[in-house]
Write an enzyme that holds these catalytic residues in place. Structure first.
Site, short mmCIF file in Angstrom:
data_model
loop_
_atom_site.label_atom_id
_atom_site.label_comp_id
_atom_site.label_asym_id
_atom_site.label_seq_id
_atom_site.Cartn_x
_atom_site.Cartn_y
_atom_site.Cartn_z
N GLU A 27 21.56 -42.59 27.52
CA GLU A 27 22.87 -42.41 28.16
C GLU A 27 24.00 -42.59 27.15
OE1 GLU A 27 24.08 -45.70 30.61
OE2 GLU A 27 24.97 -44.40 32.12
N HIS A 113 19.85 -51.06 32.34
CA HIS A 113 20.74 -49.95 32.76
C HIS A 113 21.18 -50.20 34.20
CE1 HIS A 113 22.24 -45.88 33.24
NE2 HIS A 113 21.31 -45.56 34.10
N GLU A 115 22.48 -48.70 36.69
CA GLU A 115 22.12 -47.82 37.81
C GLU A 115 20.64 -47.93 38.22
OE1 GLU A 115 24.08 -47.15 35.28
OE2 GLU A 115 25.58 -45.64 35.75
N HIS A 168 30.53 -51.22 30.42
CA HIS A 168 29.66 -50.20 29.84
C HIS A 168 30.26 -49.73 28.52
CE1 HIS A 168 26.91 -46.79 29.69
NE2 HIS A 168 27.95 -46.08 29.28
N GLU A 173 28.49 -54.95 25.61
CA GLU A 173 27.40 -54.22 24.95
C GLU A 173 27.69 -53.97 23.47
OE1 GLU A 173 24.96 -51.73 28.22
OE2 GLU A 173 26.84 -50.79 27.63
ZN LIG Z 1 24.56 -49.78 28.62
#
Ligand SMILES: [Zn+2]
Length: 254
Positions: A27, A113, A115, A168, A173
């Site tokens: 992603e 992740h 989601e 995100h 991160e």
């Molecule tokens: Zn991530």
């Protein structure tokens, strides 16, 4: 685990070894982090605790559920390569059933992740259903974070943690990647960004105003390797403690 021979894995199981399955995504993570960020962080976290809890780390699931605009930028970015929920669940369930067939009784699923969260729990539940009389047990970490101390939140985020949904490719991160995989971070390209609108509900098809232009959902430029080190020093022991509490080798089968 993938570096071992089958004989070595068999012997490890005989000595009570468990297995950890890292789950990530492929992603977009802004202009400065690699597509593999979630998979790398999930694997790094598993590797950080594995030895101390007598676990092998299995090859990661490196594709995840559909990226959503308000939590991952959405599917509009080149590179974001996702699975449908049913595909992801089937893959995790099949892999876990293989581990159970091989004789593992202490299993850990660790997802990074956002989601993927509920799908991971459902897949683990389904994997164990036909084995519900067996001794096997699965600990599900739907995300890699328990709780951060107030001091760390103050030092890293300047007061309040914005939450995993919005963090995100941002400070959280990016800092962890700077600490763990600095060679993969193009920090000079990091930006602070956000979508024009961020309501509490979602809309399909995705309105343009829900998508951040860069793919970063909050503040990436405030990241640093020192912040990453501090975050890591709180994240790792919490996962370790969860595994020891629920899957203590001396308690196996009880
Ligand atoms: Zn991530």
């Amino acid at each position: 685990m993938a570096d071992l021979t089958w004989v070595e894995v068999r012997d490890a199981i005989r000595l009570g070894a468990g297995v950890m399955l890292p789950i990530g995504s492929t992603e977009q993570h802004g202009p400065h982090l690699p597509l593999a960020t979630d998979s790398l962080l999930a694997s790094s976290l598993c590797l950080a605790v594995a030895q101390s809890v007598n676990m092998l780390v299995a090859p990661a699931i490196t594709y995840g559920y559909r990226s959503r605009p308000l939590t991952g930028g959405g599917q509009g970015f080149v590179g974001t390569t996702s699975l449908r929920g049913e595909t992801l669940m089937a893959m995790i369930r099949d892999v876990l059933r293989e581990f159970l067939r091989q004789g593992f009784e202490r299993l850990v699923v660790l997802n990074w992740h956002y989601e993927n969260s509920n799908f991971v729990y459902e897949a683990a539940f389904e994997a164990l259903e036909p084995h519900s009389v067996a001794k096997a047990r699965i600990v599900v970490f739907e995300h890699g974070l328990g709780k951060l101390s107030d001091q760390t939140v103050a030092k890293v985020f300047g007061g309040s943690f914005p939450g995993l949904a919005i963090e995100h490719a941002a400070t959280y991160e990016t800092s962890l990647m700077l600490h763990l995989h600095p060679e993969l971070v193009h920090f000079e390209r990091a930006v602070d960004d956000q979508s024009a609108r961020r309501p509490w509900y979602d809309v399909i098809p995705t309105p343009d105003a829900f998508v951040s232009k860069s793919g970063v959902l909050w503040k990436a430029t405030e990241a640093s390797p020192e912040k990453g080190k501090l975050l890591w020093s709180e994240i790792v022991p919490q996962v370790q403690e969860g595994i020891v509490t629920e899957l203590d080798p001396t308690q196996a089968g009880k």
